[in-house]
Each structure stands twice: as C-alpha cells, then as structure tokens.
Design a protein around this motif. Structure first.
Motif, short mmCIF file in Angstrom:
data_model
loop_
_atom_site.label_atom_id
_atom_site.label_comp_id
_atom_site.label_asym_id
_atom_site.label_seq_id
_atom_site.Cartn_x
_atom_site.Cartn_y
_atom_site.Cartn_z
N VAL A 29 0.65 -1.04 -0.03
CA VAL A 29 0.01 0.11 -0.10
C VAL A 29 0.96 1.22 0.07
CG1 VAL A 29 -1.97 1.45 1.40
CG2 VAL A 29 -1.88 -0.91 1.66
N THR A 30 1.77 0.70 1.06
CA THR A 30 3.46 2.21 0.52
C THR A 30 3.31 2.09 -0.24
OG1 THR A 30 4.13 2.33 3.07
CG2 THR A 30 5.05 3.53 1.62
N LYS A 31 3.86 1.41 -1.48
CA LYS A 31 4.38 1.73 -2.82
C LYS A 31 3.04 2.56 -3.58
CE LYS A 31 7.24 -2.43 -3.47
NZ LYS A 31 7.31 -3.34 -3.85
N LYS A 32 1.77 2.37 -3.30
CA LYS A 32 0.67 2.51 -3.99
C LYS A 32 0.64 4.35 -4.21
CE LYS A 32 -1.53 -1.96 -4.41
NZ LYS A 32 -2.73 -2.64 -4.63
N VAL A 33 0.50 5.10 -3.14
CA VAL A 33 0.20 5.41 -2.02
C VAL A 33 1.53 6.68 -2.24
CG1 VAL A 33 0.73 7.13 -0.25
CG2 VAL A 33 -0.87 5.08 -0.39
N THR A 34 2.92 6.51 -2.90
CA THR A 34 3.85 6.86 -3.52
C THR A 34 4.01 7.50 -4.61
OG1 THR A 34 5.53 5.95 -1.41
CG2 THR A 34 6.55 6.81 -3.90
N TRP A 35 3.34 5.88 -5.62
CA TRP A 35 3.25 6.10 -7.19
C TRP A 35 2.03 6.88 -7.28
CZ3 TRP A 35 -1.07 4.79 -9.42
CH2 TRP A 35 -1.34 4.69 -10.46
#
Length: 157
Positions: A29-35
């Motif tokens: 989820v952190t990767k998705k938020v960053t993206w």
C-alpha cells in the motif's frame, strides 16, 4: 472491561495477522501511495485517496494488535480442567425447550467472524464456569433468566 485471556490458537492467529499486515500489505500500500502521489494533484486522485485511507486502517490495526499481543495472557490446556468448564472448553448445552448450542469459551479478541465462539466475559460463559456435565446454569440476560443444562465438555489438547 474485557478479560485479557486468549487461547494459543487465537494468539497465533493475531500474530499471523499482525505479521501479514506489517510485512506484506503495508509495504504494498505504501508503494501505491508513493506512486499515486507522484502523479501530481492529490485532491482528485482516487488511487491516492483510497490507498492513503487503507494505510491509516492498516496502521490503526497494527497498533491495536501490538498493544493486544503485549497484554494478553495465553491460557494453555491443563489436564486438571478435564470434566469442568474452564477457559478454552467446547461446551454443549440444552435448555428446557430442547434448544441445543455448542460453542467454545475464548477471549474477546477471538470471537469475531466465529459463530461457535463466545467470550469469557459473556453472561453464558460466566454462568457455566466450573460446572460439570449434568449441572444446570442459570443465565441472566436482559431478556430474563434461562436455565441451561450441560451435555458435554471437551478441550482441544
């Protein structure tokens, strides 16, 4: 207030949930938020909004699980429990109307998503504690008092 007891299986399930959230779901989820944040305008970015909300939910649950796991006492089966109703027992009861129920007495954190588990803090569990097969227990609830007869008591060993 809830009694801070849990079965070994319940403790292991909570630990597994914590590990799953912390090690796998949260990093994804952190990767998705960053993206999503890198795309620009966050106010109209649905991916950003949804994943940011999901990240808050995960963090809230992880905090709860950490606090829980630190404060819970695991209750293991002991042969002295045999024949009487104690924490972790599978109990079958019957009332005067021949209604039969079978459930396991467990900690508060174990009862969710299970129809066959009841909390040690419930009126039914409190009324049954230390009783034996053949005993009757009067359960007082808002609806009145109901008498239940104990048909069987078993434990997972």
């Amino acid at each position: 207030m809830k009694t801070p007891l849990i079965t070994r299986q319940g403790y292991d399930d909570l630990q597994k949930e914590h590990d799953e959230l912390w090690r796998f779901e949260r990093p994804e989820v952190t990767k998705k938020v960053t993206w999503a944040a890198s795309l620009g305008d966050r106010s109209e970015n649905a991916d950003y909004q949804y994943n940011k909300k999901r990240l808050r939910e995960i963090d809230r649950r992880v905090r709860y699980l950490r606090r829980c796991l630190d404060n819970l006492k695991v209750v293991e089966y002991h042969p002295d429990q045999e024949g009487k109703v104690f924490f972790g027992a599978w109990v079958e009861v019957e009332n005067d109307d021949s209604k039969t129920l079978k459930f396991r007495i467990v900690g508060y954190d174990e009862i969710f998503n299970r129809n066959d588990y009841i909390s040690i803090d419930s009126p039914m569990a409190r009324a049954l504690l230390k009783k034996e097969v053949g005993d009757e227990a009067e359960v007082r609830t808002d609806a009145g008092t109901i008498t239940w007869y104990i048909n069987s008591i078993t434990y997972e060993k």
